[in-house]
Design an enzyme around this catalytic site. Structure first.
Site, mmCIF file in Angstrom:
data_model
loop_
_atom_site.group_PDB
_atom_site.id
_atom_site.type_symbol
_atom_site.label_atom_id
_atom_site.label_comp_id
_atom_site.label_asym_id
_atom_site.label_seq_id
_atom_site.Cartn_x
_atom_site.Cartn_y
_atom_site.Cartn_z
ATOM 1 N N GLY A 12 -9.645 -30.087 -18.508
ATOM 2 C CA GLY A 12 -8.789 -29.701 -17.177
ATOM 3 C C GLY A 12 -8.469 -28.306 -17.399
ATOM 4 N NE ARG A 39 -14.772 -38.911 -13.623
ATOM 5 C CZ ARG A 39 -13.584 -37.967 -13.737
ATOM 6 N NH1 ARG A 39 -13.926 -36.814 -13.490
ATOM 7 N NH2 ARG A 39 -12.556 -38.149 -13.633
ATOM 8 C CB CYS A 128 4.782 -25.988 -14.400
ATOM 9 S SG CYS A 128 4.421 -26.920 -12.730
ATOM 10 N N GLY A 159 -1.249 -25.976 -9.847
ATOM 11 C CA GLY A 159 -0.268 -27.221 -10.401
ATOM 12 C C GLY A 159 -0.692 -28.526 -10.044
ATOM 13 C CG HIS A 241 4.584 -22.880 -10.356
ATOM 14 N ND1 HIS A 241 3.597 -22.932 -9.688
ATOM 15 C CD2 HIS A 241 4.974 -23.954 -10.972
ATOM 16 C CE1 HIS A 241 3.193 -24.316 -9.780
ATOM 17 N NE2 HIS A 241 3.923 -24.843 -10.501
HETATM 18 C C1 2RA Z 1 2.581 -29.052 -9.328
HETATM 19 N N1 2RA Z 1 4.137 -29.056 -11.007
HETATM 20 O O1 2RA Z 1 2.591 -28.102 -9.343
HETATM 21 C C2 2RA Z 1 3.336 -29.969 -10.379
HETATM 22 C C3 2RA Z 1 2.250 -30.663 -11.229
HETATM 23 N N2 2RA Z 1 1.948 -29.704 -12.382
HETATM 24 O O2 2RA Z 1 2.188 -29.873 -8.556
#
Ligand code: 2RA
Length: 345
Positions: A12, A39, A128, A159, A241
């Site tokens: 990931g 997978r 996060c 995210g 973010h």
């Molecule tokens: C998001 N913090 O950004 C959540 C999960 N990583 O959707």
């Protein structure tokens, strides 16, 4: 001393960042296992000039492993973390599965490193948005207790994983070609759009993402009295973010004092050029360890209010870097095993 490390969820976006950070930070690894679903098994990932195989996770995958870095979702962690702990590993889990479990420390190393020592095999990596906010707010909270936090987030596609990043990119080019954007990972098109975070809503109309910021922050600060509210929004940004944060204190907090504190706080880079209107931006936060903080100003609506703005890489400090820093903390303090095991030995 070096350690046997396993990454669960290695393929990931966060898993790949964990791998990259273990190498770039020269974490003392003598054996590295890359684990994923059946997978995803079979591919290889680069580490220190070698291509390591990704194996399917299994009951004996954690034998002789010291540290597991897990970032494969809550349902996977719920199954495999207890098995890894039973095999003698400490698990640093990036999912939400154990974060609010009172037995499980929830750690931002720059904020509450001492909490890690109480682990009983699992340490949770906060969400996060919580990590980024805690990093910026805690240094101020230490000087003058925060009474109330009002947060608005502008959350990158990362995210929701690598597929979400690919989807917003594809949607953007589709729209530019006059085609209809396809939304599969997200419920709505994200390109040239934004929408309130689509995690499940509670009876009060708050989504899980917003309640994570409320509950996790209180746990990390060790203060259940701080009043916190959040509005979390997904925006068409790839991997960083942004958060607008309003803080209320019992007495006024001087902007200059706040600026001085934050410019000397670990993990934070102050970005403020009032002449050129240059403040934190996701494109400058992406790929960086530091969380960029700026636009610190007096709240004109409240004498004891302070406003600030931040941008932080969601995959890095928002997830993988914080987890690796927790691993570094455990190694540095020699607390990989639950404290009870030291007492009994
Ligand atoms: C998001 N913090 O950004 C959540 C999960 N990583 O959707």
């Amino acid at each position: 001393k070096s350690y046997s490390v396993a990454i669960l969820g290695a393929t990931g976006a966060v898993g790949k960042e964990l791998l990259q950070l273990l190498e770039s930070r020269n974490f003392p690894v003598d054996n590295l296992k890359l684990l994923a679903s059946a997978r995803s098994a079979g591919q290889t990932l680069p580490f220190k000039g070698e291509n390591l195989p990704v194996e399917a996770v299994s009951d004996d995958a954690f034998d002789n492993v010291d540290i597991v870095l897990a970032s494969a979702g809550g349902s996977i962690s719920k199954v495999w973390a207890p098995i890894a702990v039973a095999a003698g590993a400490v698990v640093i889990d990036n999912s939400s599965a154990f974060r609010m479990n009172p037995e499980v420390p929830l750690v931002v190393p720059e904020v509450n490193p001492q909490a890690a020592a109480n682990h009983t095999g699992i340490i949770a990596n906060p969400n996060c948005t919580t990590i980024l906010m805690a990093l910026a707010v805690y240094p101020l909270h230490q000087v003058k207790p925060v009474q109330r936090i009002v947060a608005a987030t502008y959350q990158s596609a990362s995210g929701a994983g690598a597929k979400a990043m690919a989807e917003v990119t594809t949607q953007t080019s589709a729209i530019l070609q006059g085609k209809k954007p396809v939304a599969e990972v997200f419920p709505y098109p994200l390109a040239f759009n934004l929408f309130p975070h689509n995690s499940p809503l509670n009876d009060l109309g708050y989504c899980e993402e917003e309640m994570k910021m409320v509950n996790e922050t209180r746990k990390i600060f060790g203060n259940q009295d701080i009043r916190i509210t959040a509005t979390c929004v997904r925006v068409p940004v790839l991997r960083a973010h942004s958060e607008a944060i309003n803080l209320e204190f019992a007495t006024p907090f001087a902007v200059e004092a706040a600026r001085e504190i934050l410019s000397n706080s670990p993990g934070i880079k102050l970005v403020e050029n009032w002449e050129t209107n240059h403040f934190p931006m996701p494109i400058e936060a992406s790929g960086q360890d530091d969380v960029l903080v700026g636009r610190i100003r007096q709240d004109i609506s409240h004498p004891c209010g302070l406003e600030l703005w931040l941008c932080g890489d969601q995959i890095r400090k928002g997830a993988a870097l914080n987890a690796v820093q927790i691993a570094e903390l455990l190694v540095e303090k020699n607390i990989l095993k639950p404290m009870a095991s030291y007492v009994s030995s």
